[in-house]
Design an enzyme around this catalytic site. Sequence first.
Site, mmCIF file in Angstrom:
data_model
loop_
_atom_site.group_PDB
_atom_site.id
_atom_site.type_symbol
_atom_site.label_atom_id
_atom_site.label_comp_id
_atom_site.label_asym_id
_atom_site.label_seq_id
_atom_site.Cartn_x
_atom_site.Cartn_y
_atom_site.Cartn_z
ATOM 1 N N ASP A 192 0.872 -1.172 0.000
ATOM 2 C CA ASP A 192 0.000 0.000 0.000
ATOM 3 C C ASP A 192 0.916 1.231 0.000
ATOM 4 O O ASP A 192 2.076 1.133 0.409
ATOM 5 C CB ASP A 192 -0.867 -0.038 1.266
ATOM 6 C CG ASP A 192 -1.576 1.272 1.505
ATOM 7 O OD1 ASP A 192 -2.266 1.742 0.585
ATOM 8 O OD2 ASP A 192 -1.425 1.832 2.609
ATOM 9 N N ASP A 230 -1.620 -0.806 6.077
ATOM 10 C CA ASP A 230 -1.868 -0.296 7.429
ATOM 11 C C ASP A 230 -3.302 0.160 7.660
ATOM 12 O O ASP A 230 -3.700 0.396 8.792
ATOM 13 C CB ASP A 230 -0.928 0.887 7.716
ATOM 14 C CG ASP A 230 -1.339 2.144 6.962
ATOM 15 O OD1 ASP A 230 -1.697 2.028 5.766
ATOM 16 O OD2 ASP A 230 -1.305 3.229 7.568
ATOM 17 N N ASP A 269 -7.016 -1.798 3.492
ATOM 18 C CA ASP A 269 -6.035 -2.828 3.119
ATOM 19 C C ASP A 269 -6.410 -4.208 3.658
ATOM 20 O O ASP A 269 -5.818 -5.215 3.251
ATOM 21 C CB ASP A 269 -4.641 -2.462 3.660
ATOM 22 C CG ASP A 269 -4.107 -1.178 3.049
ATOM 23 O OD1 ASP A 269 -4.280 -1.001 1.833
ATOM 24 O OD2 ASP A 269 -3.530 -0.364 3.788
#
Length: 641
Positions: free
Chosen positions: A339, A538, A542
């Site tokens: 990410d 995080d 996600d």
Amino acid sequence: MSSEVKTLTQSSSLAENSTLFEKAKPHAELIAALLSGVLIAAGWLLDKNELATASIVTYIIAFIIGGFAKAKEGIEETIANKELNVEMLMIFAAIGSCLIGYWTEGAILIFIFAVSGAMETYTMNKSHKEISALMELQPEQALRINDGYEEKIHVSELVIGDFILVKPGERIPSDGKIAKGHTTIDEAAITGESIPVSKDKEDAVFAGTVNLNGAITVEITKPNSETLFQKIIQLVQSAQSEKSPSQLFIEKFEGTYVKVILTVVVLMMFLPHFLLGWSWMETFYRAMILLVVASPCALVASIMPATLSAISNGARHGILFKGGVHLENLSHLKAIAFDKTGTLTKGKPEVTDIIAADCVSSEEVLLIAASIESHSTHPLANAIVNYAKKTLDKALITPERMEDVPGWGVKASLLEDEWKIGKASFVGLEAAENFSNGALERMACQGKTVVFVQKNDEIAGLIALQDVVREETKKAIDQLKTQGIYTIMLTGDSQKTGKAIAKEAHLDDFIAECLPENKVEHLKKLKETHSNVAMVGDGINDAPALATANVGIAMGEGSDVALETADVVLMKNDLPRISDAIQLSKRMNRIIKQNVVFSITVIMFLIASNFLQFVDLPFGVIAHEGSTILVILNSLRLLKS
């Protein structure tokens, strides 16, 4: 008076004995094994002095003391699982040795088996040590401030919104944010970072960390049961109870193997006498040796001690594994998807460039922008204000009039001038595109967000902001590349931003404009082409991708959902730890292979030697049980950094 003194003395003596017992308790198996060894030596001396009865009695006591723990474990597991195990094989072998008059050999078998059992327990205790040490760091009491009064309470009584006083040198009892004061905090217990961190008002603080030099008032933001401290403990405990595929296979294999060995031993008690002409004594003797040497003790001990040692090592360095299966899988990774926001980048926009028109200075542009934006709560506005406070010596000015234009920016009157701050279209798209020789296009290609500052219908300057790449990101990606791992970024940002960040972070590829469901689709495609794929993230968005990946890796400061979904947690948000975790996984798998090959080789060699009548019972006992001890010692190497 004398009776009171006597009572006090007795109480003191009982307390001391209780303390000694508590200290000795974790080493009970080792103490029993060593005591068994002393009794075996005594039995051997008695036998040499032709005191046969006394010798046998001593050996029996040695059997009971040394073998009790393992025998109890073996019998309980056999009843629970309705299947024979290695411990039962050892009991049968020891009893069989005694039946043919080999009391010393049987006792030595129990002794070495007890020592190897004590070593396994030591490994288990060692793996729990980080939890115990961590739990001891959390204070049990807190100094709560209530209407100006201070009261000591148990940490479990703290609720969100309470204010507590933490004095210099004290440990912080629960997670919160600083409401008053500033200090330096040692966060090594949580992050593993040895350098203390400066903390000011509104900064987060964590339970178990040490307040070094300033008295601070902390507002509690989480219940005691949900602190980062407690999450670490729960994650490590969960990891220690979950078994890897290799361990599960060995445990299934053990039951079948024990049945086969017992069947072969029973056949060997008769067949060699009729087929090979061995005497009954020799036949039974060789069957007992087979029972000893064919037992898969070393094979069974090949995996669990190694896994626990590796999990313990990771926890000590801020890498928390939720189970041996995830630790084992790390070494097989072929690709890792990242990410962007909060993972590769810091997650907060920062001012990177200020360009001013010829008629004003960059300092004036920043001062005016910060003065106006200080009345806004927008993340970009906060970033501009924070940057101004760090770099300017001047105080911010209060606007005379201010108007928020949703979706565009803000208007304000300041120092008798009219100002506009916002996107390019708000100040005039054509003028914005032409400003400073096309600076807008250049900044956009670098993945930056541009805020324009207009004074009385003329553009006075621009401020470029960007969610900057973490300092350690490039190092982490480069390390993964040297390990042959393909790296890719999945981001919801635009193509231009994605391209700029991917280039700066040294990634192999990127996919921009990803919604959470798109990330899952891309991960499935990555799994098709690379087989084993990890996802690092995080945020809440996600979580689906973390669950889809073979190994989900969460940043320690991420959302609760991400932490719950992930298989591995990086407590310090330290991306280079991913490479360390993969290296640890490879070390563990390498040591497990060494253990398995070594233990099987020893078993095969001893079985062949027994059939050829080259090995006797004492050597068989020492070689077999010695191999188990060597396997455990080899696993303990994983405790080292």
